[in-house]
Design a protein around this motif. Structure first.
Motif, mmCIF file in Angstrom:
data_model
loop_
_atom_site.group_PDB
_atom_site.id
_atom_site.type_symbol
_atom_site.label_atom_id
_atom_site.label_comp_id
_atom_site.label_asym_id
_atom_site.label_seq_id
_atom_site.Cartn_x
_atom_site.Cartn_y
_atom_site.Cartn_z
ATOM 1 N N ARG A 93 -4.211 -2.660 5.132
ATOM 2 C CA ARG A 93 -4.569 -1.397 4.464
ATOM 3 C C ARG A 93 -4.829 -0.311 5.501
ATOM 4 N NH1 ARG A 93 -8.756 -2.839 1.743
ATOM 5 N NH2 ARG A 93 -8.017 -2.784 -0.412
ATOM 6 N N PHE A 121 0.829 -1.207 0.000
ATOM 7 C CA PHE A 121 0.000 0.000 0.000
ATOM 8 C C PHE A 121 0.866 1.261 0.000
ATOM 9 C CE2 PHE A 121 -2.934 -3.188 1.787
ATOM 10 C CZ PHE A 121 -3.944 -3.073 0.839
ATOM 11 N N GLU A 124 -5.451 -8.501 4.538
ATOM 12 C CA GLU A 124 -5.164 -7.328 3.710
ATOM 13 C C GLU A 124 -5.904 -6.110 4.234
ATOM 14 O OE1 GLU A 124 -5.015 -7.010 -0.893
ATOM 15 O OE2 GLU A 124 -6.926 -6.133 -0.342
#
Ligand SMILES: *[C@@H]1O[C@H](CO)[C@@H](O)[C@H](O)[C@H]1NC(C)=O
Ligand SMILES: *[C@@H]1O[C@H](CO)[C@@H](O)[C@H](O)[C@H]1NC(C)=O
Length: 374
Positions: A352, A82, A348
């Protein structure tokens, strides 16, 4: 080309960040362990003699975003992916792939990596198995070997190239503490290793700064006492464990917090020594705790807060004979409705959230985006 256009282009290329953060950093170099590994463990494990078994080289690892396993220990992207996206950089490749193009950076992180060299744990019989030689100092050695490939063509040589790169040093420490806890050390004994572990991390940051690095992100430790794996392993030991109000193991989290406090203080000293460096202390602890304290506001059902998405049953959905990736383990339908992916590593969605909190705040000092606009 008219001069106005030339000037506005020059202006744009010097004044970054008006609307996009791409081109701010020319490259991203990351050292660390399984929280940000993008394939080095799989490569090292296959090369080891005898080969080390790997469970995360098959689905459901990678089921989100990639659709196939990538060597990442998550359902999808990890924190540094990210970060790369934010700055318009490609998702980093594992350094051990020996890609011919490392001009945009490389990821040296390996699952299981320690802050203290592995021979310490082997020599003192703290582990009963052969460790991969993947510690922080080894990763620094890999970075040094690769330097001529990403620096030589750059104007200003390596110092110039380092000053335009973003570095990550960590997280480190979780594996060191895990080995010590697993060896039966008391809380007091585990605490006694914190200064050496923090020292190794801070010396690594200093070494990069001396070589020209300016922007270095240093993540602290997550609350490992909330790990479904450790919660399961401890509960079967039938010890009278002390749990906090979230249901996490207090002794393990106290060590993580002590590590983070000491890291903050040592990084403070380093900032005074190198005032031109921008060292970003990234909090890996509070974002996880905030998710566990208010799971509903993250789309996580409260009964799932301490359960893994991918596992083989049990109170925490973590079963040592059916770990994620093994036959018998299955993944939940929607990993974003879980904090933990496989018992140790996060989904994930969790990564994030952490990445955003490190880029924009509040869980970084200073947030990465304010550091570059300072
Ligand atoms: C690990 O690798 C480093 C660098 O190549 C080497 O100096 C060290 O001896 C190795 N340690 C072990 C335990 O193999
Ligand atoms: C745990 O230990 C206690 C005290 O030693 C004992 O009474 C209890 O039966 C044990 N429980 C299990 C599940 O083994």
């Amino acid at each position: 080309m008219d001069l106005t256009l030339v000037f506005s282009l020059l202006f744009l290329s010097c004044f970054h960040g008006a609307s996009s953060d791409s081109r701010y950093f020319t490259s991203l170099f990351t050292l660390g362990d399984s929280y940000i590994d993008v394939g080095n463990f799989v490569i090292m494990a296959a090369r080891a003699v005898p080969a080390v078994p790997v469970w995360h080289d098959k689905l459901p690892y990678g089921m989100t975003f990639f659709g196939h396993p990538t060597g990442r220990l998550s359902d999808g992207r990890v924190i540094v992916d990210f970060i790369a996206e934010q700055f318009g950089l490609p998702l980093l490749q594992a350094s051990l792939l020996n890609s011919p193009d490392v001009s945009k950076g490389a990821n040296f992180a390996v699952g299981g990596a320690t802050a203290i060299d592995v021979d310490f744990y082997e020599r003192n019989n703290l582990v009963q198995f052969k460790l991969l030689n993947n510690s922080l100092s080894v990763q620094l050695g890999w970075l040094k070997e690769l330097k001529p490939y990403f620096c030589s063509a750059t104007k200003g040589g390596c110092r110039g190239c380092f000053s335009k790169a973003l570095f990550f040093v960590g997280e480190f420490g979780v594996n060191d503490y895990n080995f010590l806890w697993s060896a039966g050390k008391t809380e007091h004994e585990v605490m006694s290793y914190v200064p050496e572990i923090v020292e190794n991390i801070v010396r690594a940051v200093e070494r990069l700064i001396k070589e020209g690095a300016v922007y270095v992100v240093v993540p602290g430790n997550p609350p490992n006492g909330c790990s479904p794996t450790i919660l399961t392993l401890r509960s079967s030991l039938n010890q009278t464990e002390k749990y906090d109000n979230i249901g996490c193991l207090s002794d393990i989290n106290r060590v993580a917090m002590y590590h983070n406090v000491m890291l903050r203080s040592e990084i403070g000293a380093l900032r005074e020594k190198y005032p031109r460096a921008r060292i970003i202390l990234a909090d890996f602890y509070k974002p996880i705790i905030s998710m566990l304290q208010n799971p509903d506001s993250f789309g996580v059902a409260s009964q799932d807060a301490l359960r893994t998405c991918c596992g083989g049953g049990g109170v925490y959905n973590w079963n040592p004979s059916a770990i994620c990736g093994m036959p018998g383990a299955t993944a939940c339908k929607d990993p974003s409705a879980f904090v933990s992916w496989d018992g140790v590593h996060y989904t994930e969605a969790t990564y994030r959230y952490i990445a955003k909190a490190w880029l924009y705040g509040p869980f970084a000092d200073p947030p990465i985006l304010s550091a570059i606009r300072h």
